[in-house]
Write a protein that holds these residues in place. Structure first.
Motif, PDB file in Angstrom:
ATOM      1  N   HIS A 444       0.811  -1.210   0.000  1.00  0.00           N
ATOM      2  CA  HIS A 444       0.000   0.000   0.000  1.00  0.00           C
ATOM      3  C   HIS A 444       0.846   1.264   0.000  1.00  0.00           C
ATOM      4  CE1 HIS A 444      -2.497  -3.191   1.916  1.00  0.00           C
ATOM      5  NE2 HIS A 444      -3.395  -2.703   1.085  1.00  0.00           N
ATOM      6  N   GLY A 445       2.153   1.120   0.091  1.00  0.00           N
ATOM      7  CA  GLY A 445       3.043   2.269   0.123  1.00  0.00           C
ATOM      8  C   GLY A 445       4.435   1.838   0.512  1.00  0.00           C
ATOM      9  N   VAL A 446       5.224   2.815   0.974  1.00  0.00           N
ATOM     10  CA  VAL A 446       6.617   2.535   1.343  1.00  0.00           C
ATOM     11  C   VAL A 446       6.950   3.207   2.670  1.00  0.00           C
ATOM     12  CG1 VAL A 446       7.385   2.310  -1.052  1.00  0.00           C
ATOM     13  CG2 VAL A 446       7.478   4.556   0.059  1.00  0.00           C
ATOM     14  N   PHE A 447       7.981   2.683   3.331  1.00  0.00           N
ATOM     15  CA  PHE A 447       8.614   3.393   4.434  1.00  0.00           C
ATOM     16  C   PHE A 447      10.060   3.621   4.023  1.00  0.00           C
ATOM     17  CE2 PHE A 447       9.575  -0.991   5.340  1.00  0.00           C
ATOM     18  CZ  PHE A 447      10.769  -1.018   6.047  1.00  0.00           C
ATOM     19  N   TYR A 448      10.525   4.845   4.186  1.00  0.00           N
ATOM     20  CA  TYR A 448      11.828   5.250   3.660  1.00  0.00           C
ATOM     21  C   TYR A 448      12.797   5.501   4.813  1.00  0.00           C
ATOM     22  CZ  TYR A 448      15.342   8.058   1.205  1.00  0.00           C
ATOM     23  OH  TYR A 448      16.523   8.554   0.693  1.00  0.00           O
ATOM     24  N   VAL A 449      14.023   4.942   4.691  1.00  0.00           N
ATOM     25  CA  VAL A 449      14.993   5.022   5.785  1.00  0.00           C
ATOM     26  C   VAL A 449      16.285   5.717   5.391  1.00  0.00           C
ATOM     27  CG1 VAL A 449      14.047   2.969   6.909  1.00  0.00           C
ATOM     28  CG2 VAL A 449      15.936   2.723   5.271  1.00  0.00           C
ATOM     29  N   GLY A 450      16.323   6.353   4.214  1.00  0.00           N
ATOM     30  CA  GLY A 450      17.524   7.072   3.819  1.00  0.00           C
ATOM     31  C   GLY A 450      18.655   6.149   3.396  1.00  0.00           C
ATOM     32  N   HIS A 451      19.874   6.668   3.474  1.00  0.00           N
ATOM     33  CA  HIS A 451      21.065   5.897   3.115  1.00  0.00           C
ATOM     34  C   HIS A 451      21.225   4.720   4.070  1.00  0.00           C
ATOM     35  CE1 HIS A 451      25.217   5.288   1.664  1.00  0.00           C
ATOM     36  NE2 HIS A 451      25.520   5.059   2.932  1.00  0.00           N
ATOM     37  N   VAL A 452      21.481   3.525   3.530  1.00  0.00           N
ATOM     38  CA  VAL A 452      21.581   2.331   4.368  1.00  0.00           C
ATOM     39  C   VAL A 452      23.037   1.942   4.592  1.00  0.00           C
ATOM     40  CG1 VAL A 452      19.314   1.393   3.845  1.00  0.00           C
ATOM     41  CG2 VAL A 452      21.230   0.846   2.339  1.00  0.00           C
ATOM     42  N   THR A 453      23.298   1.415   5.782  1.00  0.00           N
ATOM     43  CA  THR A 453      24.633   0.983   6.186  1.00  0.00           C
ATOM     44  C   THR A 453      24.535  -0.398   6.799  1.00  0.00           C
ATOM     45  OG1 THR A 453      25.115   3.292   6.726  1.00  0.00           O
ATOM     46  CG2 THR A 453      26.692   1.642   7.482  1.00  0.00           C
ATOM     47  N   ALA A 454      25.425  -1.295   6.433  1.00  0.00           N
ATOM     48  CA  ALA A 454      25.377  -2.681   6.909  1.00  0.00           C
ATOM     49  C   ALA A 454      25.562  -2.764   8.416  1.00  0.00           C
ATOM     50  CB  ALA A 454      26.455  -3.507   6.210  1.00  0.00           C
ATOM     51  N   SER A 455      24.847  -3.693   9.024  1.00  0.00           N
ATOM     52  CA  SER A 455      25.017  -4.000  10.443  1.00  0.00           C
ATOM     53  C   SER A 455      25.430  -5.460  10.560  1.00  0.00           C
ATOM     54  CB  SER A 455      23.713  -3.746  11.210  1.00  0.00           C
ATOM     55  OG  SER A 455      23.887  -3.992  12.589  1.00  0.00           O
TER      56      SER A 455
END
Length: 478
Positions: A444-455
């Motif tokens: 139904h849409g998206v959630f945006y988290v910006g630039h991603v970095t590995a954990s």
């Protein structure tokens, strides 16, 4: 102070509500105080004192700045701090407002920009660059300053800080002090929070990070929000922790469902109810799940940190609950059916709560069928058929890295490690966006988290080790 404050009943009710409840969605316009700045300012001091936010004040200009305080206070490995600069402004001679600037800082080296720790030496001398653009290269000292400069709201670097105007905090203060100024005793000054059953008290103020745009309109009692994530990033667990914090401090009790093996239910529940000491961490990390030979990102350092943040919210008396629902011994449709049954039981048992269910991005789809199996019924599809309020959001992110397990074509085994993740840049701020109708996959849409970095896997970082030390605070000089 004037005997009466010129605030109409309509304006006051719009601002604080009949019962003083904090609206889930913050208005997108400024809060205006219908009184001179000098008369309003003493109540501003009282608010920050009551919120346990020590401050220093510039007496001559009606400006105050709070001391550094750790976000999700007490987290063992979060490494994020904030402070507020509060600036009183005169709108007119008889009206006033506040500007509140939220400054965020991190000293967590794990979140530093790649290459920041390198010594560039002579290569960074002030000489024209090799491409002939005419610009000068930077000295090592200037280059360090450049790299420490914050680049976007969610890009927190070692010894960096950035200020952003915080409209949510401005309305928190307004709703907190206007009832007292207006002397309307029927309206409570406290922000209404979701207090856990049996808790003696809950804080009237909790730092929850910058507001997630578009989130709160989705939060309804009995509602289910399915998040389809890319495992193995630092940003998604932080997004979840901020989401939960922001909802429970606005009066909405939240239950989080994590795609972890159901065998870990008791161990995780025990940890969330504990004091978070070294022995509690050791007991949590003893589970075989954290030591999987193919760690796919669900057992990352960021996930462990998220559990610590949720534990701390619970410890403050806020109404946060967590359950796990994965059945890893099953596969295919049998697994989807089992996932659905476990989640459905949780939702039906507590219809007054908001349920946030996180998993890989196949399970939340509400549309029937997959490219390789047209009859496949994902968990989201099955839940949608049995519940009234189910929203599925796919993950959106800017390019970066993630800890991913992928099939190795040569060895036919899973290869787990830090890998490139390609996305699309939509800015730096966390947000939620829904479409007018679901797409072909049932999102139904998206959630945006910006630039991603590995954990990396949590066990690689030694979590639970009695000798592990917490990150220093910004003012420690370390």
């Amino acid at each position: 102070m004037r005997s009466m404050v010129k605030v109409g009943w309509l304006a006051l009710l719009l601002a604080v509500g009949c019962a003083g409840r904090q609206d889930l969605e913050t208005p997108d316009y400024e809060a205006i105080y219908d009184m001179p700045l000098e008369e309003m300012w003493p109540s501003v001091r009282e608010y920050f004192t009551a919120a346990n936010l020590p401050y220093r004040e510039d007496q001559g200009s009606l400006v105050l700045e709070t001391e550094w305080k750790q976000e999700f206070g007490g987290s063992k490995i979060a490494g994020y701090w904030h402070r507020y600069m509060v600036i009183g402004k005169r709108e007119t001679p008889t009206k006033s407002k506040l500007w509140i600037i939220r400054i965020t800082k991190s000293v967590n080296r794990a979140l530093s920009r790649p290459g920041k720790e390198l010594d560039w030496g002579i290569a960074a001398a002030r000489t024209p660059d090799s491409e002939g653009s005419g610009s000068l290269n930077l000295s090592p000292e200037d280059d360090a300053d450049r790299l420490s400069f914050p680049m976007g709201e969610n890009a927190f670097y070692m010894e960096s800080g950035q200020g952003t105007r915080d409209l949510t905090m401005e309305w928190r203060v307004f709703r907190g002090i206007m009832p007292k100024l207006a002397k309307k005793q029927a309206v409570r000054a406290e922000q209404q929070v979701a207090k856990a059953p049996g808790a003696k008290e809950a804080p009237t103020f909790t730092e929850c990070g910058q507001s997630i745009l578009g989130l709160k309109k989705l939060a309804k009692a009995g509602g289910v929000l399915l998040l389809g994530e890319l495992h193995g990033t630092q940003e998604v667990p932080r997004f979840i922790a901020q989401l939960v914090c922001q909802l429970v401090t606005a009066g909405m009790p939240v239950t989080v469902g994590l795609e972890l093996p159901v065998e870990n239910e008791e161990r995780i529940t025990t940890f969330l109810q504990s004091q978070g000491g070294e022995v509690d961490w050791l007991k949590l990390m003893e589970a075989p799940f954290w030591r999987s030979p193919y760690p796919d990102g669900r057992g990352s350092e960021a996930v462990a940190n998220m559990l610590e943040q949720l534990r701390h919210l619970r410890a403050q008396g806020l109404d946060v609950a967590v359950f796990v629902y994965d059945h890893p011994k099953l596969s295919g449709q049998q697994r989807e059916d089992a996932l659905t049954k476990t989640v459905l039981a949780q939702v039906k048992a507590k219809p007054e709560r908001f349920h946030l269910v996180v998993s890989g991005n196949v399970h939340p789809r509400t549309a029937k069928g997959l490219p390789w199996d047209k009859q496949y019924k994902p968990m989201g599809h099955l839940l949608k058929a049995q519940l009234e309020d189910v929203t599925a959001l796919d993950m959106a992110y800017d390019s970066g890295t993630a800890w991913i397990c992928a099939a190795n074509k040569q060895s036919s085994k899973l290869d787990c490690g830090v890998k490139e993740a390609k996305g699309k840049d939509n800015g730096d701020r966390f947000f939620v966006h829904t479409w007018s109708s679901a797409n072909n996959e049932g999102y139904h849409g998206v959630f945006y988290v910006g630039h991603v970095t590995a954990s990396e896997p949590a066990i690689n970082k030694g979590l639970g080790n009695p000798n592990a030390s917490a990150a220093p605070s910004p003012g420690s000089g370390l």
